[in-house]
Design a protein around this motif. Structure first.
Motif, PDB file in Angstrom:
ATOM      1  N   LEU A  58       0.854  -1.191   0.000  1.00 29.72           N
ATOM      2  CA  LEU A  58       0.000   0.000   0.000  1.00 29.72           C
ATOM      3  C   LEU A  58       0.894   1.246   0.000  1.00 29.72           C
TER       4      LEU A  58
ATOM      5  N   TYR B 705      -3.662  18.871  12.024  1.00 30.92           N
ATOM      6  CA  TYR B 705      -3.977  17.484  12.343  1.00 30.92           C
ATOM      7  C   TYR B 705      -5.458  17.262  12.592  1.00 30.92           C
ATOM      8  N   ASP B 711      -6.837   7.693  16.691  1.00 32.32           N
ATOM      9  CA  ASP B 711      -7.166   8.688  17.707  1.00 32.32           C
ATOM     10  C   ASP B 711      -8.563   8.519  18.283  1.00 32.32           C
TER      11      ASP B 711
ATOM     12  N   ASP C 102       2.954   6.430   8.441  1.00 32.93           N
ATOM     13  CA  ASP C 102       1.769   5.572   8.394  1.00 32.93           C
ATOM     14  C   ASP C 102       2.124   4.381   7.506  1.00 32.93           C
ATOM     15  N   PRO C 103       1.252   3.403   7.350  1.00 35.54           N
ATOM     16  CA  PRO C 103       1.630   2.209   6.569  1.00 35.54           C
ATOM     17  C   PRO C 103       2.152   2.536   5.170  1.00 35.54           C
ATOM     18  N   GLN C 104       1.519   3.472   4.493  1.00 34.32           N
ATOM     19  CA  GLN C 104       1.951   3.777   3.126  1.00 34.32           C
ATOM     20  C   GLN C 104       3.373   4.340   3.114  1.00 34.32           C
ATOM     21  N   ILE C 105       3.651   5.208   4.066  1.00 35.38           N
ATOM     22  CA  ILE C 105       4.990   5.805   4.128  1.00 35.38           C
ATOM     23  C   ILE C 105       6.023   4.737   4.475  1.00 35.38           C
ATOM     24  N   GLY C 186       3.678  13.488  19.568  1.00 37.88           N
ATOM     25  CA  GLY C 186       3.112  14.375  18.559  1.00 37.88           C
ATOM     26  C   GLY C 186       1.777  14.894  19.022  1.00 37.88           C
ATOM     27  N   ARG C 187       1.082  15.575  18.147  1.00 41.03           N
ATOM     28  CA  ARG C 187      -0.185  16.160  18.548  1.00 41.03           C
ATOM     29  C   ARG C 187      -1.354  15.185  18.391  1.00 41.03           C
ATOM     30  N   ARG C 188      -1.095  14.096  17.697  1.00 43.77           N
ATOM     31  CA  ARG C 188      -2.090  13.030  17.656  1.00 43.77           C
ATOM     32  C   ARG C 188      -1.315  11.726  17.663  1.00 43.77           C
ATOM     33  N   ASN C 189      -2.005  10.598  17.503  1.00 44.04           N
ATOM     34  CA  ASN C 189      -1.336   9.326  17.748  1.00 44.04           C
ATOM     35  C   ASN C 189      -0.552   8.749  16.592  1.00 44.04           C
ATOM     36  N   THR C 190      -0.705   9.299  15.417  1.00 40.89           N
ATOM     37  CA  THR C 190       0.045   8.751  14.295  1.00 40.89           C
ATOM     38  C   THR C 190       0.239   9.806  13.222  1.00 40.89           C
ATOM     39  N   LEU C 191       1.119   9.513  12.270  1.00 38.57           N
ATOM     40  CA  LEU C 191       1.331  10.386  11.114  1.00 38.57           C
ATOM     41  C   LEU C 191       1.625  11.812  11.566  1.00 38.57           C
ATOM     42  N   ILE C 192       2.675  11.947  12.314  1.00 33.97           N
ATOM     43  CA  ILE C 192       3.048  13.231  12.889  1.00 33.97           C
ATOM     44  C   ILE C 192       4.524  13.519  12.666  1.00 33.97           C
ATOM     45  N   ILE C 193       4.811  14.810  12.562  1.00 36.75           N
ATOM     46  CA  ILE C 193       6.195  15.246  12.686  1.00 36.75           C
ATOM     47  C   ILE C 193       6.448  15.279  14.190  1.00 36.75           C
TER      48      ILE C 193
END
Lengths: 157, 783, 292
Positions: A58, B705, B711, C102-105, C186-193
């Motif tokens: 993916l 975000y 979340d 994230d999975p794609q990255i 980060g500011r949320r749980n995933t996909l964050i700098i």
């Protein structure tokens, strides 16, 4: 700006074309090959709406350069319409109202297929992680997770 | 309401009471679901014909300045560029504003924000248009700017518009607050601040225009209100209604901005270019452009001074609400109303003095976004309730129960609440589901760095447009010769499922399954003005219009069936697509045959149903009256787990109950509860469109975000409460917006419960939590 | 994106000879998860890209060789997560990998790309720094091995010479009684700098209480690049890991850190969380060492 001749297999069909060095795989899919289920939500790899399966993985097609797709196998939702697992997913998406505005739906379905093809009995956490790279603004994710969970539990429901 | 509608509604109510309802109250699959799961190319950008060219907008780089020169020469000379448009090319009026005419289509002499659009480049490809747009050289004479609404109200403040910076004022004067404060034993005074939130629909704003040989133009696009869009285009293009056709394409999410000016900007640009070039033109905003140029949720500064007596009764509330409109008023003109009407929330306060100001600044601009002033107003009052409870040493739930609106009480506008108030039932559901009383006891004695907390908030949400204008809807039903029922309306679907709900009402009335229905694309050339698709009013107002249309057709079909079956019309029923004699069901005729027969006889098989809600009387001087005809009620309890060392917290459990009057489609309603709650969590926890000196700093999904699947709370319990209201079909109340309102205050209150810190500005980031904890500790244990 | 030319080499040797001649004006492209978004956003321009993606046979592998872990530059983050060759003591790689993007990255981002981007937003760099990773830089004339510590000069600037390509990352074998851990905020749980991230690699003495060596690195210490917190490391070396010692180490970290504020978070908050991470990650390392 260089031009590159690439041949790739898209949804089972061999496609050969010249692409510009700056073309993304998303550009090529949507604008050259008329594959419209793949969406442009941000253009920078941050929303997942352009997700496709590339060589079994993916990926976000908006940040994959088409010129790097020589010999690639690409699968989008259009290429999965006859897939029994996908049909099961689609039926569950309808049942659980997992497609509201529908814009993330193709990417969610492709991500779901990716999850199901790698894990036989994904847990709720597996599913959440598997779709964590596709943003949805409408559903709050619960119906999508429910739909994928049920689809993973077998066909007879 | 016309008498035949009210008669019919009475009959329908009776039917419902006898348990005879079909299609309404059923979780039927949405009518537009199949094309979405099949990935069909139904969105605007999926339908571009070969030869379509691309328009790219270019906008101001300064928050405030005089436009000295816009040099297009370099842009025009670039490869594949076909045209460059500015204000000089506008054939009609240079205006693109939803309510107050304060906003130009293309800036001509001054820019007031970095969202101001200066023009557009049209080129063969999107890339070429984008490159050329960057080659446009603009010379500004910078002007001083103001970025804060309180600052902007000062007498010597920079003027954003010539008429002054206060675009609108509203007030509420109920009772006598001084008397109220005199009766109060505790008074809490606080200021709350909320942020710009971006709607972030997954599909950005796009439009495609196709010119016709006769100088007319057809535009399809992603939008909420095709008729408003057409009106704006007519004005700008100087074309009459029959020359401008606007069709809403399947729209990938909206949430508000697509009912404000941006569709006019995008569709108008495409149309103007298409007419000039005589070619189809596609104008799209990419994500980053959209986040700068479309409307956002208004930041609010809200000050409350609230008093309560020793027995726990609210006595007085003095409120000031300041909205940062940004450079243009847009729908802020109405947001200010909803905000002030809801400023005391779901509670009875006998004395209220409230003043609200819609203030121009040189930030981008704000307008419609789900909740429309409600989230901000309710964040403030629900926080006040929590703080007052603590001061009174009352449990926050107990304090709320003492003051909440129930039948017989009056809200801030002095509207008498009647028996259609389902708030107590909502509260009961969430209190039971969350095991509130036990958990509060348990949470009172926690050790360790991970603290759990519980917080709640209650909702009163005025239904539909209220005093914003005539609240009407129109639905065209056409039964074809083959029995297919085509539904056409200017009310648009963009994800909520409301149009499916509207169709379920029509199906229930006609007695025909949903499978017979087909939804036409909303089209200004075929469907009349139905009002904007906003305020969650599609089912409540549109549903009634559908009901009217369906009933009229049904009556005609009953007559035909009676004649065909040779049975008195009083004995004919239509159910499940079959018209039959109630005393002998073998005497029947199927739907398709009935439709064909009706057509053969020349019976009119189409009906344009119209419904207008009664006017809402209220006094602009005192803000008193009934600005809404009915209310949706709700209660939310959230449980959080907070790490006191880092300030990081997770919402672990959600318990949500909403009184929706009648759930036309329960799964659809639950869907709105899930989606709205998660969007509300984003607003509470992580979303903030940051402006620095008028420029948006994080206009990208890499830095703005919204909640992901990682979340969302581990458990989510939602409850539908049904206490029928007077306005909607089957007693339905609005449902799409309310769920976004309560998460922010509930989370804020849960954090107060868990860690003893009150965060009064949004979003509540982990940093704010930790800093508050550190501050409290330092105050407690000075070194 | 502004136009650029892509050169597609036929072999690694071809790539290296191309770099010898044209390396000066050439941007090396692995799979672009960092470069392509930046090109699209006009944060960077490039006129010439060298596309390494066809050289996976040469450059995409994870193998153990004489104790060291050797990772080809085109190895993806998913490859790392799925590799059976990465032992338990290197759990830090899996910690970081699972929180990466994230999975794609993860499926596309490469180790080489991560390292050469040399930015505090690249999550693998603190991990590799803490592991004392060494980089193999190949040119048509020779190969040289450079410690990662000495490779990053500044934000998005490295000591790679214009004719060189990073071909391999080597993670030296950790001594016995070693464990590692990573966390990210980060500011949320995933996909964050990451606002803050930290990698800790700990080796204990046979008594499993005294620190033989501690490596601590963060996405930022006192500049805008990932670095090792050497003062903290110096303090911990040879010390019994008591709660007092950890508290003292946290204090030293607070002094060592000089973190800037931006609209995402303040420097003070980042430092506060870094201190907490240090305590927790040391604890996690100890559990992992003792657990095995």
């Amino acid at each position: 700006m260089s031009k590159h001749f690439i041949t790739m297999t898209v949804n089972g069909r061999e496609r050969s074309l010249h692409v510009d060095s700056t073309d993304s795989l998303l550009d090529v899919l949507r604008n050259r090959l008329d594959i419209k289920s793949v969406k442009d939500g941000c253009g920078t790899g941050d929303c997942g709406l352009c997700a496709v399966i590339l060589n079994g993985r993916l990926v976000n097609s908006c940040i994959v350069l088409a010129a790097q797709c020589r010999g690639a196998q690409v699968t989008t939702l259009e290429g999965l319409l006859e897939d029994p697992q996908m049909k099961s997913l689609q039926g569950r998406f309808l049942k659980y109202n997992a497609a509201q505005c529908g814009f993330c739906t193709p990417a969610m379905l492709v991500a779901a297929k990716d999850i199901l093809s790698r894990t036989v009995r994904p847990t709720e956490d597996d599913i959440k992680a598997g779709i964590s790279g596709v943003l949805c603004r409408c559903t709050g994710y619960y119906p999508i997770i429910q739909a994928i969970q049920e689809a993973s539990e077998g066909r007879s429901r | 309401m016309t008498s035949d509608v009210s008669q019919f509604l009475k009959g329908v109510k009776e039917q419902g009471e006898q348990g005879k309802l079909v299609y309404v109250g059923e979780s039927l699959a949405r009518i537009d679901g199949l094309e979405k799961v099949l990935g069909k190319p139904v969105y605007t950008g999926d339908m571009l014909a070969r030869g379509t060219v691309h328009a790219k907008l270019f906008h101001s780089s300064l928050p405030h300045g005089k436009l000295i020169e816009v040099d297009l020469s370099a842009a025009k000379a670039m490869p594949r560029v076909l045209d460059v448009l500015t204000w000089k090319d506008i054939p009609g009026i240079n205006e693109s504003s939803a309510v107050i005419p304060d906003r130009p289509f293309f800036a001509s002499s001054v820019v007031r924000s970095t969202a101001d659009i200066l023009g557009a480049v049209v080129a063969e490809t999107e890339g070429a248009a984008r490159e050329a747009a960057e080659a446009v050289k603009v010379t500004y004479a910078p002007l001083p700017a103001v970025f804060d609404p309180i600052e902007a109200m000062k007498p010597d403040a920079v003027r954003v518009h010539e008429g002054g910076n206060v675009a609108k004022e509203m007030r509420i004067r109920k009772g006598d607050v001084e008397k109220g404060f005199a009766n109060s034993s505790v008074v809490v005074e606080k200021t709350f601040r909320t942020q710009f939130q971006d709607a972030t629909p997954m599909e950005t704003e796009v439009g495609m225009a196709v010119p016709a040989f006769d100088g007319s133009i057809t535009v399809i696009g992603s939008m909420q209100s095709p008729h408003h869009t057409r009106a704006a285009l007519m004005k700008m293009l100087n074309l009459p209604a029959d020359r401008v056709r606007v069709v809403q394409a399947v729209t990938g999410g909206a949430f508000g901005p697509k009912s404000d000016e941006t569709p006019y900007d995008v569709c108008g640009t495409a149309a103007l270019a298409a007419l000039r070039l005589k070619r189809p033109v596609y104008c799209a905003m990419d994500r980053e452009e959209s986040m700068v140029m479309h409307t956002k949720r208004h930041p609010y500064v809200i000050t409350h001074r609230t008093g309560a007596s020793a027995d726990g009764r609210l006595q007085a509330d003095e409120v000031e609400l300041y909205l940062d409109a940004g450079a243009y008023a847009s729908l802020g003109v109405f947001v200010i109303g909803r905000g002030i009407f809801h400023c005391t929330g779901a509670y009875e306060v006998p004395n209220v003095k409230a003043d609200s100001y819609l203030v121009y600044t040189n930030n981008t601009y704000a307008g419609s976004f789900r909740g429309f002033g409600g989230p901000q107003a309710v964040f403030a009052i629900e926080s006040q309730m929590e703080d007052l409870a603590r001061k009174l040493s009352l449990d926050p739930l107990e304090f709320r129960l003492k003051n909440m609106l129930v039948a017989g009480k009056r809200n801030a506008t002095n509207h008498l609440i009647d028996g259609s108030c389902g708030l107590p039932q909502c509260v009961e559901k969430v209190v039971t589901s969350s095991d509130y009383w036990n958990k509060r006891k348990v949470f009172a004695d926690q050790v360790g760095r991970l603290k759990k907390g519980m917080g709640m908030a209650l909702l009163m949400h005025g239904n539909s447009l209220g005093p914003e204008g005539n609240d009407y809807g129109a639905v065209l039903l056409e039964v074809g010769r083959d029995g297919v029922v085509t539904v056409g309306t200017g009310l648009t679907e963009f994800g909520t499922g409301a149009v499916t709900g509207l169709i379920q009402v029509a199906a229930a009335t006609l007695g025909v399954p949903l499978s017979w229905f087909r939804l036409a694309r909303p089209d200004t050339s075929r469907h009349r003005e139905s009002g904007p698709t906003v305020a969650s009013r599609t089912v409540v107002v549109g549903g009634n219009a559908a009901l009217v249309a369906a009933e009229r057709i049904r009556k005609r079909l009953v007559l035909v069936a009676a004649d065909v079956l040779m049975v008195p019309e009083g004995r004919i029923s239509i159910r499940d697509g079959v018209a039959f004699d109630e005393t002998d069901s073998t005497r029947s005729i199927g739907w398709a045959a009935l439709a064909a027969e009706a057509h053969r006889r020349g019976v009119k098989m189409s009906e344009d149903g119209f419904f207008m809600a009664p006017p809402t009387p209220w006094d602009t001087e005192t803000g008193q009256g009934s600005p809404y005809l009915q209310y949706t009620w709700g209660a939310l309890i959230v449980e959080i787990e907070l790490d006191e060392e880092t300030g990081v917290y997770q919402v672990t459990d959600v318990h949500a109950a909403y009184d929706v009057g009648k759930a036309i489609n329960p799964t659809g309603v639950i869907g709105q509860i899930y989606g709205g709650t998660v969007q509300g969590m984003g607003y509470a926890m992580m979303e903030e469109l940051v402006h620095r000196d008028g420029k948006v700093v994080n206009h990208s999904l890499a830095d703005y975000y919204i909640p992901t699947s990682m979340d969302i709370p581990k458990s989510f319990h939602s409850f539908i409460v049904e206490v029928p209201g007077p306005l909607g079909p089957y007693g339905a109340k609005i449902v799409a917006e309310p769920p976004i309102v309560l998460p922010a205050p509930a989370i804020r209150n849960a954090i107060l419960n868990a860690a003893g810190v009150a965060i009064d500005d949004l979003p509540i980031t982990s940093e704010k939590v930790l800093m508050a904890i550190k501050k409290a500790r330092a105050a407690k244990y000075p070194s | 994106m502004a136009g650029f030319d892509i050169y597609v080499p036929t072999s690694l040797a071809d790539a290296l000879s191309y770099m010898e001649e044209f390396g000066e004006g050439t941007t090396v492209l692995a799979r672009g998860t960092d470069l392509v978004p930046r090109l699209k956003r006009r944060q960077v321009t490039a006129s010439n890209l060298l596309d390494l993606s066809g050289l996976e046979l040469d450059l995409r592998y994870v193998r153990v060789d004489g104790g060291s872990l050797r990772i080809g530059a085109l190895t993806t983050v998913s490859d790392l997560l799925e590799s059976p060759s990465i032992g338990k003591e290197l759990e830090v790689i899996r910690d970081a990998g699972s929180k990466f993007g994230d999975p794609q990255i993860r499926n596309v981002a490469t180790v080489g790309g991560n390292v050469c981007s040399a930015s505090s937003s690249e999550d693998l760099i603190p991990v590799l720094l803490a592991l004392d990773a060494k980089l193999k830089l190949s040119s048509s004339k020779k190969e040289r091995v450079v410690p990662l510590k000495e490779f990053i000069l500044g934000k998005r600037t490295t000591f790679r010479k214009s004719g060189e390509i990073l071909t391999e990352v080597e993670v030296p074998q950790l001594p016995s009684n070693s464990g590692s851990a990573y966390d990210k905020l980060g500011r949320r749980n995933t996909l964050i700098i990451a606002l803050v991230n930290m990698a800790v690699v700990l080796t204990l003495e046979p008594d499993l209480e005294t620190v033989l060596k501690a490596s601590v690195s963060l996405n930022r210490v006192s500049g805008r690049i990932p670095q090792r917190a050497t003062l903290v490391e110096g303090y911990l070396a040879g010390r019994r890991l008591t709660s007092d010692a950890v508290a003292a180490a946290q204090g030293i970290l607070a002094n060592e850190l000089s973190l800037g504020s931006d609209f995402r978070a303040s420097g003070e908050y980042r430092a506060d969380v870094a201190k907490v991470f240090l305590g927790r990650l040391l604890g996690r390392c100890v559990s992992r060492i003792r657990g095995s």
